[in-house]
Design a protein around this motif. Structure first.
Motif, PDB file in Angstrom:
ATOM      1  N   LEU A  81      29.993 123.496  63.769  1.00 15.88           N
ATOM      2  CA  LEU A  81      30.024 122.040  64.121  1.00 15.88           C
ATOM      3  C   LEU A  81      28.978 121.336  63.155  1.00 15.88           C
ATOM      4  O   LEU A  81      29.461 120.279  62.644  1.00 15.88           O
ATOM      5  N   ARG A  82      27.801 121.829  63.008  1.00 16.61           N
ATOM      6  CA  ARG A  82      26.741 121.249  62.294  1.00 16.61           C
ATOM      7  C   ARG A  82      26.975 121.373  60.898  1.00 16.61           C
ATOM      8  O   ARG A  82      26.563 120.676  59.952  1.00 16.61           O
ATOM      9  N   THR A  83      27.719 122.557  60.435  1.00 13.06           N
ATOM     10  CA  THR A  83      27.936 122.895  59.092  1.00 13.06           C
ATOM     11  C   THR A  83      29.083 122.214  58.472  1.00 13.06           C
ATOM     12  O   THR A  83      29.319 121.889  57.158  1.00 13.06           O
ATOM     13  N   TYR A  84      30.129 121.996  59.294  1.00 12.86           N
ATOM     14  CA  TYR A  84      31.449 121.750  58.867  1.00 12.86           C
ATOM     15  C   TYR A  84      31.421 120.358  58.114  1.00 12.86           C
ATOM     16  O   TYR A  84      32.234 120.256  57.126  1.00 12.86           O
ATOM     17  N   ILE A 143      30.079 121.842  49.963  1.00 11.58           N
ATOM     18  CA  ILE A 143      30.324 123.493  49.898  1.00 11.58           C
ATOM     19  C   ILE A 143      31.589 123.850  50.053  1.00 11.58           C
ATOM     20  O   ILE A 143      32.569 122.986  50.520  1.00 11.58           O
ATOM     21  N   ASN A 144      32.162 124.992  49.545  1.00 16.96           N
ATOM     22  CA  ASN A 144      33.567 125.473  49.737  1.00 16.96           C
ATOM     23  C   ASN A 144      33.536 126.121  50.928  1.00 16.96           C
ATOM     24  O   ASN A 144      32.481 126.474  51.777  1.00 16.96           O
ATOM     25  N   LEU A 145      34.773 126.885  51.107  1.00 14.53           N
ATOM     26  CA  LEU A 145      35.309 127.570  52.459  1.00 14.53           C
ATOM     27  C   LEU A 145      34.273 128.706  52.469  1.00 14.53           C
ATOM     28  O   LEU A 145      33.778 129.114  53.653  1.00 14.53           O
ATOM     29  N   THR A 146      34.308 129.599  51.305  1.00 16.14           N
ATOM     30  CA  THR A 146      33.455 130.652  51.339  1.00 16.14           C
ATOM     31  C   THR A 146      31.829 130.633  51.614  1.00 16.14           C
ATOM     32  O   THR A 146      31.226 131.200  52.466  1.00 16.14           O
ATOM     33  N   GLU A 147      31.351 129.473  51.358  1.00 14.10           N
ATOM     34  CA  GLU A 147      30.112 129.189  51.623  1.00 14.10           C
ATOM     35  C   GLU A 147      29.924 128.650  52.927  1.00 14.10           C
ATOM     36  O   GLU A 147      28.929 128.942  53.691  1.00 14.10           O
ATOM     37  N   LYS A 171      29.756 131.841  54.930  1.00 14.26           N
ATOM     38  CA  LYS A 171      28.636 132.367  54.870  1.00 14.26           C
ATOM     39  C   LYS A 171      27.253 131.756  55.591  1.00 14.26           C
ATOM     40  O   LYS A 171      26.583 132.583  56.190  1.00 14.26           O
ATOM     41  N   LEU A 172      27.380 130.511  55.755  1.00 15.44           N
ATOM     42  CA  LEU A 172      26.307 129.894  56.069  1.00 15.44           C
ATOM     43  C   LEU A 172      26.299 129.952  57.774  1.00 15.44           C
ATOM     44  O   LEU A 172      25.567 129.824  58.250  1.00 15.44           O
ATOM     45  N   CYS A 173      27.797 130.072  58.024  1.00 19.11           N
ATOM     46  CA  CYS A 173      27.951 130.239  59.509  1.00 19.11           C
ATOM     47  C   CYS A 173      27.897 131.374  59.984  1.00 19.11           C
ATOM     48  O   CYS A 173      27.906 131.986  61.380  1.00 19.11           O
ATOM     49  N   GLY A 174      27.838 132.469  59.204  1.00 17.71           N
ATOM     50  CA  GLY A 174      27.950 133.959  59.457  1.00 17.71           C
ATOM     51  C   GLY A 174      29.348 134.212  60.130  1.00 17.71           C
ATOM     52  O   GLY A 174      29.198 135.076  61.138  1.00 17.71           O
ATOM     53  N   MET A 175      30.590 134.040  59.479  1.00 20.22           N
ATOM     54  CA  MET A 175      31.524 134.119  59.914  1.00 20.22           C
ATOM     55  C   MET A 175      32.552 134.541  59.115  1.00 20.22           C
ATOM     56  O   MET A 175      32.251 134.288  58.067  1.00 20.22           O
ATOM     57  N   SER A 176      33.704 135.022  59.363  1.00 18.10           N
ATOM     58  CA  SER A 176      34.709 135.383  58.415  1.00 18.10           C
ATOM     59  C   SER A 176      35.403 134.247  58.132  1.00 18.10           C
ATOM     60  O   SER A 176      35.575 132.936  58.898  1.00 18.10           O
TER      61      SER A 176
END
Length: 146
Positions: free
Chosen positions: A109-112, A120-124, A127-132
């Motif tokens: 929610l903070r990074t979205y 940022i793009n979806l891949t970034e 990575k920032l969220c540590g999720m797939s």
């Protein structure tokens, strides 16, 4: 895997249930092993078809192992079904909880907003969220549904 093996290759597994789920499929695999002249090692049990033949006793033993592996799998499935039915009867909820905005992790929610603003793009984001990426897609659907 069986499409990629070459004549004389060796397939190693710990138990029959790791290469097949049914006795019928095991019979098909045995035939492929014989035709492709492979060696199959199941634990300490060796099935050597490198000469294009399979010993009758070895084939019988392998099929018996397959029958017991299938029986064990069916018993486990039945116990799981019975346990789930028992839990439902006691009023328990079965399965994964629905994803709602309330249970989306705070890091997402903070990074979205950075993703939404195209910083940022979806891949970034993943990575920032540590999720797939799959999990990110799921959270985006929930957040953007509102």
């Amino acid at each position: 895997m069986l499409d990629k093996v070459d004549v004389g290759d060796v397939i190693i597994t710990t138990e029959v249930s790791r290469i097949t789920r049914s006795t019928k499929q095991l019979c098909e695999i045995i035939e492929i092993i014989r035709i492709k002249q492979l060696k199959l090692i199941i634990g300490s049990f060796v099935v050597d078809c490198t000469n294009g033949r399979l010993d009758v006793m070895t084939e019988g033993m392998l099929k018996m192992m397959g029958v017991f592996a299938e029986l064990e799998r069916n018993m486990i499935s039945e116990r799981v079904r019975s346990g789930m039915a028992n839990a439902v009867a006691k009023g328990k909820k079965i399965g994964r909880p629905k994803t709602t905005e309330e249970n989306i992790p705070l890091v997402f929610l903070r990074t979205y907003p950075r993703y939404k603003n195209k910083n940022i793009n979806l891949t970034e984001l993943a990575k920032l969220c540590g999720m797939s990426r799959t999990t990110i897609y799921k959270y985006i659907r929930v957040v953007e549904k509102d």
